[in-house]
Structures are given as structure tokens and as C-alpha cells.
Design an enzyme around this catalytic site. Structure first.
Site, short mmCIF file in Angstrom:
data_model
loop_
_atom_site.label_atom_id
_atom_site.label_comp_id
_atom_site.label_asym_id
_atom_site.label_seq_id
_atom_site.Cartn_x
_atom_site.Cartn_y
_atom_site.Cartn_z
N HIS A 1 0.83 -1.20 0.00
CA HIS A 1 0.00 0.00 0.00
C HIS A 1 0.87 1.26 0.00
O HIS A 1 0.58 2.24 -0.70
CB HIS A 1 -0.92 -0.03 1.22
CG HIS A 1 -1.85 1.13 1.31
ND1 HIS A 1 -1.96 1.89 2.45
CD2 HIS A 1 -2.71 1.66 0.41
CE1 HIS A 1 -2.86 2.85 2.24
NE2 HIS A 1 -3.33 2.73 1.02
N GLU B 1 2.19 1.83 -3.44
CA GLU B 1 1.15 2.42 -4.31
C GLU B 1 1.12 3.94 -4.16
O GLU B 1 1.06 4.68 -5.13
CB GLU B 1 -0.21 1.82 -3.96
CG GLU B 1 -1.38 2.46 -4.68
CD GLU B 1 -2.58 2.66 -3.78
OE1 GLU B 1 -3.06 3.81 -3.68
OE2 GLU B 1 -3.04 1.68 -3.17
N HIS B 2 1.19 4.41 -2.91
CA HIS B 2 1.20 5.86 -2.67
C HIS B 2 2.43 6.51 -3.29
O HIS B 2 2.35 7.58 -3.92
CB HIS B 2 1.20 6.13 -1.16
CG HIS B 2 -0.16 6.14 -0.54
ND1 HIS B 2 -0.71 7.24 0.05
CD2 HIS B 2 -1.09 5.15 -0.43
CE1 HIS B 2 -1.92 6.96 0.52
NE2 HIS B 2 -2.17 5.68 0.24
N GLU C 1 -4.92 7.88 7.01
CA GLU C 1 -5.90 7.03 6.33
C GLU C 1 -6.34 5.87 7.23
O GLU C 1 -7.53 5.55 7.32
CB GLU C 1 -5.29 6.49 5.04
CG GLU C 1 -6.23 5.67 4.17
CD GLU C 1 -5.58 5.18 2.89
OE1 GLU C 1 -6.24 4.45 2.14
OE2 GLU C 1 -4.39 5.53 2.64
#
Length: 449
Positions: free
Chosen positions: A69, A72-73, A149
Site C-alpha cells: 500500500h 502504491e502511494h 488514512e
């Protein structure tokens, strides 16, 4: 008949649907083992593009949970040719949109633009996937964004409850059960070396699947894709084969020590929050993504809790007024699956609601479903499928899922034919399996009275 999507490099091109009055769907294995699947639709003036990698949170080690994740950022934070602002501006200034999704078993970077701007979208996304700088200072900034998040998800009782439900069903200490985004502890501990190692291990030509749907030309896109990947420094060896799909083995993965049984016997796992309602997740392990029962599961879920005419909605909300929201759901992965039901109610009603939810599956097991319920469910599913595939983004996602998960291409008509073949006895038989598979209940809300 469905067409096998072979990973044999000798089979370079496959025509999956011939076109004519319908879509033209093609699949090509490009140099380096890159797979390109397109659906040409001249009735639209847009295109949606997706770059897929078969790597998700299940591929992480416990110490590096959240690295997929985080990566991905970071891919949006700049390349050798573009800054983070350049990447954002590229889509904004043509009225397009871009985003990415990290899941348990894959990561996808996607964009939707006018068909005339498809070369731009392809150039930006391939630049990100091949040439991201992965700057240490960007990791420090994005680490804080990701922690926000995660905190936002924890503040939402439906998000935190569902995440805990997944963990408990699939096993909190298994790769499948760990949260996709990692935890506060693992994300805080991620290093630049962790993320770079993850990138090097998985972001390779033989893993890449590119899907595109809209007003496009397959051969032109293939040529541009090859050139863009080569410009990004990926060595695209002629004749190279794609990576093999990981085997899909149907098995259940209940939490350690969990004994399947009726819903009323499941001890709740409580997340205490100062809320006015108790948010309930109830269910257990189920079928995997490649199971032949997946069409039956769709029908069962529609009848059980798929809409306002479903049994859960009618019997628990409409007839008794015990809840505002109630529904059923399922999730399927390569070698695991789960089913569940959700309801939110005042705490004093929680036990009654749980008993009624479990009773609905037991009623299906004992008495089956009616012809009218079958008719409504099939109409709901086929209508939703047809409407969902009206936009290019949904069809792009379908191509990626068929390539990475199923390994076989079926037309929409073939999928609908399979669905129409589901019988009431099929639904009853599956309900019998589910009725004895309850392992998990998660309650999010105030202390039990």
C-alpha cells in the site's frame, strides 16, 4: 465456451470476442511477458486503462505489512521525468481521472480519459510503474498520510468492524487476514529499503497485465505500451513468458481454534466504542473465487440480503422495525472466501437481530427458496451486471479480474447463461453449507449490557 488465457509465450495473440455488432476483445503477450487485453468500443469517446500487478498485502512478510500500500502511494510522488504535481496535473488538465487500489491479491493503477488522451494516460502510468524515484523524503511524507488514512478507517465503525471481521474469518495471523494497509506499528516501522525491495521483487514485465476498454486500437496501444516500458528501462526480452498464475485451491481458512456452527452459538468479538448503535458482522468461511459455486453464491446473496426485497430487509427491518440497515455480502479470493451479514441496531436489540439473521440462512437450508425469489434474484443480478458494464471502467476491471484470477475469458452472455442455470436446489444446498459455517461475529459499539 470460455477461452483459456494461456501464459504460454508461444500463444502471442488471442481473439476473445470477434466484434461485429458487439465488442472486439483481444489479448496479446508482448515482449517481456507483458499481457495486454483490450476491448474496443467505438460507441464511446473515452477509454479506461489499468496497469495490474499480481501482488497484494498477502505477499508481504509480517514485519513489512503495509509495504504494498505504501508503494502504491509512492508511485504518485514523482519519477525521473515528472514531479508529483506533474502526475496530478497530467490528468486534471485533460479532464481525466486517475487512482490506484491495493487489495489482498493485486495492485492496479488506472486512469480514465478521452480516447484522444489515451497515449498521455499510458505514458504517465507506465512512467510511474517503471521509473518511480521512491525518494526517502516522499516515504516520510506519505507515511503520515497513510497513518491518517488508517486512523480515518478506525473512526468509522463499519470500516473497522469489517476489517476485524475479515481478520477473524481468514485468520488474524495469516497473510490473508492481515489488514491491506498494515497497522500503525508496521507502517511506522517501514524503511526505504523495505519499499525498494518490494518494488524490485514484484514490479517486473512478466508480472504486468494491462487492460484497456473504449475507443482504441489494440495494435497501436500495444506498440505504444512496448515503447513506453522500454523507455522506462524495462528490458523486454522477445519471447519471454508471463509469470504463471498462482494456483487456486478451494479451501476454508477459519480463524485458529474456531469451530463452525450455528449463528446463535458464536461468541462475539467486541470492539468497544462510544456509539448509539451496535454494528454487527456475522458469518464465516466460504467458497474461493474459482469455485463453480460462485454463481450460486451470487443468487443466494441476492435473495438473502441483496436489496429491499431481500429476506433480511423484509423480515428484520420492514416487518419488525429492528434496524435501519441490514444486508448480506461475500468475498472471494484465490484460495479462500467468506460470507457475512451486517446490521446496525440499538444495543438492546443486538442478540435478537443476530438470531434472526442466522435463522434466515437456516430457513433456506430447511425450506429452500421460492420460484418468485429466484426470478427476482436473477433479474436483479443480470440487470446490475448489464448496467455496471455500461461504463468502460467496469469492463476494464472485469478484464483484469478474468486474467489474474480466473485464467479463462467468458463473454457477458456466457456469464449470464451460467447464472441462469442456477437452480433453487443449488441455492438450498449452498445454504446448508453456510448454515453450519458460522465462526465469527464482530460487534462494534458500546459495552455489552
Amino acid at each position: 465456451m470460455p477461452i483459456d488465457l494461456t501464459t504460454d509465450a508461444a500463444v502471442r495473440d488471442q481473439l476473445l470476442e470477434p466484434g461485429g455488432d458487439g465488442p472486439l476483445v483481444r489479448r496479446t503477450i508482448l515482449p517481456g511477458g507483458v499481457r495486454l487485453l483490450t476491448e474496443t468500443d467505438r460507441s464511446v469517446r473515452s477509454a479506461t486503462l489499468g496497469l495490474w500487478l499480481p501482488v497484494g498485502s498477502r505477499d508481504e512478510t509480517p514485519a513489512h505489512a503495509g509495504s504494498t500500500h505504501a508503494l502504491e502511494h509512492l508511485l504518485f510522488k514523482g519519477t525521473a521525468r515528472r514531479s508529483a504535481l506533474d502526475i496530478a496535473t497530467a490528468f486534471d488538465e485533460v479532464g481525466g481521472e486517475s487512482n490506484a487500489v491495493t487489495a489482498k491479491e493485486h495492485t492496479v493503477y488506472h486512469g480514465r480519459v478521452r480516447s484522444a488522451d489515451l497515449p498521455l494516460a499510458l505514458d504517465v502510468l507506465t512512467d510511474m510503474v517503471t521509473s518511480s524515484q521512491l525518494a526517502p523524503e516522499a516515504l516520510e511524507t506519505e507515511r503520515e498520510v497513510i497513518l491518517e488514512e488508517l486512523a480515518m478507517a478506525q473512526d468509522d465503525p463499519t470500516d473497522s468492524g469489517y476489517e476485524e471481521f475479515l481478520a477473524q474469518v481468514l485468520g488474524p495471523d495469516t497473510p490473508m487476514g492481515r489488514p491491506v494497509g498494515g497497522t500503525l506499528e508496521t507502517v511506522s516501522a517501514l524503511t526505504d529499503a523495505d519499499v525498494r525491495a518490494h518494488f524490485a521483487a514484484h514490479y517486473r514485465p512478466q508480472n504486468l497485465v494491462v487492460t484497456a476498454v473504449g475507443d482504441l486500437d489494440h495494435d497501436e496501444l500495444a506498440e505504444r505500451l512496448t515503447a513506453s516500458l522500454s523507455a522506462g528501462g524495462w528490458g523486454l526480452q522477445e519471447g519471454a513468458a508471463p509469470s504463471e498464475r498462482r494456483p487456486a485451491l478451494e479451501r476454508s481458512l477459519p480463524a485458529d481454534g474456531a469451530v463452525p456452527g450455528p449463528a446463535s452459538a458464536v461468541v462475539p468479538h467486541r470492539i468497544v466504542r462510544p456509539l448509539e448503535q451496535t454494528h454487527i458482522y456475522l458469518g464465516g468461511p466460504s467458497i474461493c473465487a474459482s469455485s463453480e459455486d460462485r454463481h450460486t453464491m451470487n443468487v443466494l446473496m441476492a435473495i438473502l440480503g441483496g436489496g429491499m426485497s431481500s429476506r433480511l430487509f423484509q423480515h428484520i427491518r420492514e416487518e419488525r422495525g429492528l434496524v435501519y440497515t441490514v444486508y448480506s455480502f461475500s468475498a472471494a479470493y484465490r484460495d479462500a472466501g467468506l460470507f457475512g451479514m451486517y446490521a446496525a441496531c440499538r444495543p438492546a436489540r443486538a442478540e435478537q437481530v443476530v438470531e434472526l439473521m442466522g435463522a434466515e440462512i437456516e430457513q433456506m437450508r430447511d425450506h429452500g427458496v421460492t420460484d418468485e425469489e429466484m426470478r427476482r434474484a436473477l433479474g436483479q443480478i443480470t440487470g446490475a451486471l448489464a448496467l455496471g458494464l455500461e461504463d468502460t471502467a467496469s469492463r476494464m476491471g472485469r478484464l483484469g479480474s478474468l486474467e489474474l484470477v480466473q485464467g479463462r475469458y467468458s463473454t457477458v452472455d456466457q456469464a449470464l447463461e451460467k447464472m441462469a442455470g442456477v437452480t433453487a436446489q443449488d441455492v438450498r444446498d449452498l445454504a446448508a453449507r453456510l448454515a453450519g459455517s458460522f465462526t465469527t461475529r464482530v460487534d462494534v459499539g458500546p459495552e455489552a449490557g
